[in-house]
Enzyme design. Structure first.
Site, PDB file in Angstrom:
ATOM      1  N   GLU A   1      20.004 -34.709  40.582  1.00  0.00           N
ATOM      2  CA  GLU A   1      20.783 -33.531  40.187  1.00  0.00           C
ATOM      3  C   GLU A   1      22.239 -33.970  39.978  1.00  0.00           C
ATOM      4  O   GLU A   1      23.031 -33.960  40.919  1.00  0.00           O
ATOM      5  CB  GLU A   1      20.685 -32.460  41.270  1.00  0.00           C
TER       6      GLU A   1
ATOM      7  N   ASP B   1      19.643 -22.240  42.590  1.00  0.00           N
ATOM      8  CA  ASP B   1      19.495 -23.686  42.556  1.00  0.00           C
ATOM      9  C   ASP B   1      20.650 -24.276  41.763  1.00  0.00           C
ATOM     10  O   ASP B   1      21.263 -23.599  40.926  1.00  0.00           O
ATOM     11  CB  ASP B   1      18.165 -24.071  41.907  1.00  0.00           C
TER      12      ASP B   1
ATOM     13  N   LYS C   1      14.772 -26.843  51.664  1.00  0.00           N
ATOM     14  CA  LYS C   1      16.027 -26.217  51.372  1.00  0.00           C
ATOM     15  C   LYS C   1      16.351 -25.086  52.337  1.00  0.00           C
ATOM     16  O   LYS C   1      17.472 -24.592  52.364  1.00  0.00           O
ATOM     17  CB  LYS C   1      15.940 -25.788  49.914  1.00  0.00           C
TER      18      LYS C   1
ATOM     19  N   ASP D   1      22.892 -31.447  50.352  1.00  0.00           N
ATOM     20  CA  ASP D   1      22.017 -32.071  51.335  1.00  0.00           C
ATOM     21  C   ASP D   1      21.911 -33.576  51.122  1.00  0.00           C
ATOM     22  O   ASP D   1      21.318 -34.270  51.949  1.00  0.00           O
ATOM     23  CB  ASP D   1      20.617 -31.434  51.286  1.00  0.00           C
TER      24      ASP D   1
ATOM     25  N   ASP E   1      10.687 -19.740  50.316  1.00  0.00           N
ATOM     26  CA  ASP E   1      11.204 -18.529  49.703  1.00  0.00           C
ATOM     27  C   ASP E   1      10.185 -17.388  49.749  1.00  0.00           C
ATOM     28  O   ASP E   1      10.515 -16.265  50.121  1.00  0.00           O
ATOM     29  CB  ASP E   1      11.635 -18.797  48.255  1.00  0.00           C
TER      30      ASP E   1
END
Length: 732
Positions: free
Chosen positions: A111, A306, A282, A140, A446
């Site tokens: 990312e 995200d 997450k 993270d 989630d």
């Protein structure tokens, strides 16, 4: 305010024109009943292979029928929500609540920092009072490269935010905006500012990408901010102290943009990690942000996205507040879920990653049955609901009383306090990850968190804005797509077979139709057997001349033909109505087969292994970058293989098995003078032919392509051997 004071801030409308859908459901239901009656009535009485093959077909079709019923239950009563932002402004403009925005990232290689800060900047630039916005990034990966990018973004925001508001631009991600926007030539002053801001962004992007490519932050840059000292004490990304830096303190009167307007609070957090403590990404990252933000801004509304999901609509916050602040129904709402959408989908959606049917058809149906699932990104939460509080009719919020706590400590003191809140030991032996915050121990934290919120009495709602609220990046290779769905399938099945099942956790807490509606996703992993059976047994029986379907001359053929044709035709219309193409629909049929024979298969058995204690759940991050040649093939819609994988072994073997069986069936047709084969085995030959068409990209990857995206030789050899062996056993 007059009469407008009593008008709702949002309204709900039922879908219109449902007669065709209900007629479709009724006629398909009749056809399904006829098929099952046929299976029971014509069970073979001789031959073990014939009998057991027939029984297997009956149970496979029974499963398809049950899942079809669940799907229609979800889609029976879709509803749509509409907001009135003008009414919100008239009543509450001076008393709008604070909003905390959480952005989560984990790896600067998968990312890229430039992508992360584009998401952050788009969130900071919402059309909303900036002093009431606080943006938190959870890194993270604990990367100084990401921290450096955030530092640069905090400086660039002083120019970007007033630029966005002055020109009223959409979207407010600099990369997305400048990629397509044209210089405003009608106004020389605007054109000058436009070029100036664009140059600032390009220079910033170049510096960040150059630093990222270098792999370390130069020493002269590290001296610019005290936060870089934290990395002097880091031994590894999985073993480090909490790093928390308030890059912009929105409480500080001097935190202004270059137009003299307040800036949102901007916070960087890399939570503490130690080898002896689980990381829980997450969910752990989100829970750390909830604790930290409660000390800094404590806004009653939380948005989480995200890191690749930038804001595409600057009014999304105001839309969401129309639900939460509605005087009649707002107090019972726990979260508002926005659709997930992606900017890198190809014209014909080669990997079926657009999720159009799920977002445009299924989720409005879920909303009508009691509320949508929480899907991890693009979701606005009520803080008290996310923190585990149960809904009560006495829960009344007076939005005019104030927004959160007014913290008096200096930024330095606040940082020290928040570092403790984000430490590993802070949540030990507490309800965090159990009854508070996001739930631990499941790959789809989630979904299980949203279900828990609903079971505590809170309502969830689904909102599709006219302009898409968020745009992200979808997987660009077949393996990425299958692995992502494998993780979803594993997590969904874990929920179904544990105490978190909607039938146990939701018993007498949420409506039965909502409990059943969850099954449209929770039952994904269990579909592998029925699909795999249909892809293996009929082709092998074809080689042996065993018929598993009615003869062409039999009236029973009509039920099979209608069920297949009507179901696929309605699905095609639905797909095109949702914004897809005919070729995209065909690609969706292909991926439907691929996922159910690989992702759902592996997800099913991994969930069983986890339940038996043989393995632990892991969170696999989907890469957001691709090599240049992979990207080129993706844009040309050429299916990407390239690497060896057990999933590819299965796909290639099934493709070859059906091809060999189809060739065998055609040979029997040619050699049959009396046309008995055609009458007896027509449907099996057609089934194999359709599967051959679906698997054309597999054959190309196995035998005809020469690029690096072709199927590896090892997969080719294994699949040929296994498929030929299966055909040989069937023949002899």
């Amino acid at each position: 305010m007059g009469k407008n004071e009593y008008l709702p801030l949002f309204e709900t409308r039922a879908s219109r024109g449902r007669l065709l859908f209900k007629l479709y459901v009724l006629t398909i239901f009749v056809a399904i009943c006829m098929i099952l009656v046929y299976r029971v009535s014509y069970l073979p009485v001789e031959g073990a292979v014939e009998i057991w093959s027939w029984i297997g077909m009956f149970f496979a079709e029974l499963w398809f029928s049950f899942y079809w019923f669940i799907t229609q239950l979800v889609r029976w009563n879709p509803i749509y929500r509409y907001t009135f932002k003008d009414r919100l402004s008239q009543r509450y403009e001076k008393d709008l609540p604070g909003v905390d925005i959480f952005v989560c990232t984990a790896d600067p290689e998968i990312e890229p920092p430039t992508m992360v800060i584009n998401t952050v900047l788009s969130m900071m630039a919402y059309d909303y009072p900036p002093e009431k916005l606080s943006v938190y990034l959870s890194d993270d990966g604990g990367s100084d490269l990401t921290f450096y990018a955030m530092l640069e973004a905090s400086r660039f925001s002083k120019h970007w935010l007033p630029f966005c508001k002055k020109l009223k631009i959409q979207p407010r991600s600099p990369e997305a905006y400048f990629r397509t926007a044209l210089e405003p030539l009608d106004d020389p002053n605007k054109a000058k500012e436009w070029l100036f801001v664009k140059k600032l962004y390009i220079d910033m992007k170049f510096q960040i990408e150059a630093t990222t490519k270098l792999g370390k932050v130069p020493e002269e840059i590290r001296k610019e901010h005290k936060g870089f000292r934290e990395w002097n004490f880091i031994s590894s990304r999985r073993d480090h102290q909490t790093i928390l830096e308030i890059l912009i303190d929105g409480r500080d009167p001097q935190a202004m943009d270059n137009e003299g307007q307040p800036l949102p609070t901007l916070v960087y957090l890399a939570r503490e990690k130690r080898p002896q403590y689980p990381h829980n990404f997450k969910a752990g990252a989100m829970n750390a942000l909830i604790r930290v933000s409660s000390r800094i801004s404590n806004s009653p509304i939380i948005l989480n996205v995200d890191c690749d999901m930038y804001s595409n609509n600057s009014y999304s916050v105001r839309d969401a507040l129309c639900f939460f602040m509605d005087e009649e129904k707002g107090r019972e709402i726990g979260y508002i879920q926005y659709p997930q959408a992606f900017e890198n989908i190809t014209k014909n959606d080669i990997y079926c990653n657009s999720l159009n049917i799920e977002m445009e058809v299924d989720f409005p149906g879920l909303d009508g049955n009691g509320g949508p699932l929480y899907i991890g990104s693009g979701c606005f939460h009520r803080r008290e609901a996310l923190c585990g509080r149960r809904y009560s009719n006495e829960n009344k919020v007076d939005w005019k009383e104030g927004n959160g706590r007014k913290v008096k400590e200096s930024a330095g003191v606040l940082e020290e306090v928040c570092r403790i809140l984000a430490s590993c030991t802070y949540e030990a032996n507490t309800e965090w990850g159990k009854e508070m915050g996001l739930k631990y121990g499941c790959p789809v934290e989630d979904v299980i968190t949203g279900l828990s919120v609903q079971c505590k009495g809170w309502r969830s709602m689904y909102f599709i804005p006219e302009r898409k609220g968020f745009l992200g990046l979808a997987p660009t290779t077949l393996l990425q797509t299958l692995v992502q769905h494998k993780r979803w399938s594993e997590g969904d099945f874990q929920i179904l077979i544990t105490r978190h099942s909607p039938f146990l956790l939701g018993h007498k807490r949420i409506p039965l139709k909502l409990q059943l509606s969850y099954c449209i996703y929770l039952l994904w992993p269990t579909s592998w057997f029925a699909v795999l059976y249909y892809l293996v047994v009929p082709p092998l029986c074809l080689l042996k001349g065993i018929s598993l379907f009615p003869k062409l001359s039999s009236p029973w053929i009509q039920s099979f033909a209608y069920a297949i044709f009507a179901n696929r035709a309605y699905g095609l219309v639905e797909f095109v109505w949702s914004g897809g193409t005919i070729q995209g629909w065909w690609n969706g049929q292909r991926i439907w087969v691929f996922k159910r024979t690989t992702s759902h298969l592996f997800g099913f058995f991994d969930a069983i292994r986890k339940l038996l204690g043989f393995s632990a759940s892991t969170f696999v991050i989907t890469t957001k970058v691709a090599e240049e040649d992979v990207s080129e093939r993706y844009e040309k819609e050429k299916m990407e293989f390239g690497v060896s994988s057990p999933m590819f072994n299965i796909l290639a073997t099934l493709a070859l098995l059906n091809m060999f069986s189809f060739v065998g069936g055609i040979k029997m047709l040619i050699m049959d003078v009396e046309s008995k084969v055609l009458d007896l085995l027509a449907l099996q030959i057609i089934l194999c032919g359709l599967l051959v068409l679906i698997n054309l990209p597999i054959y190309q990857g196995l035998f005809f392509r020469k690029d690096s995206g072709r199927m590896p030789n090892s997969v080719t050899y294994k699949s040929i051997i296994v498929s030929l062996l299966a055909c040989s056993i069937a023949l002899y």
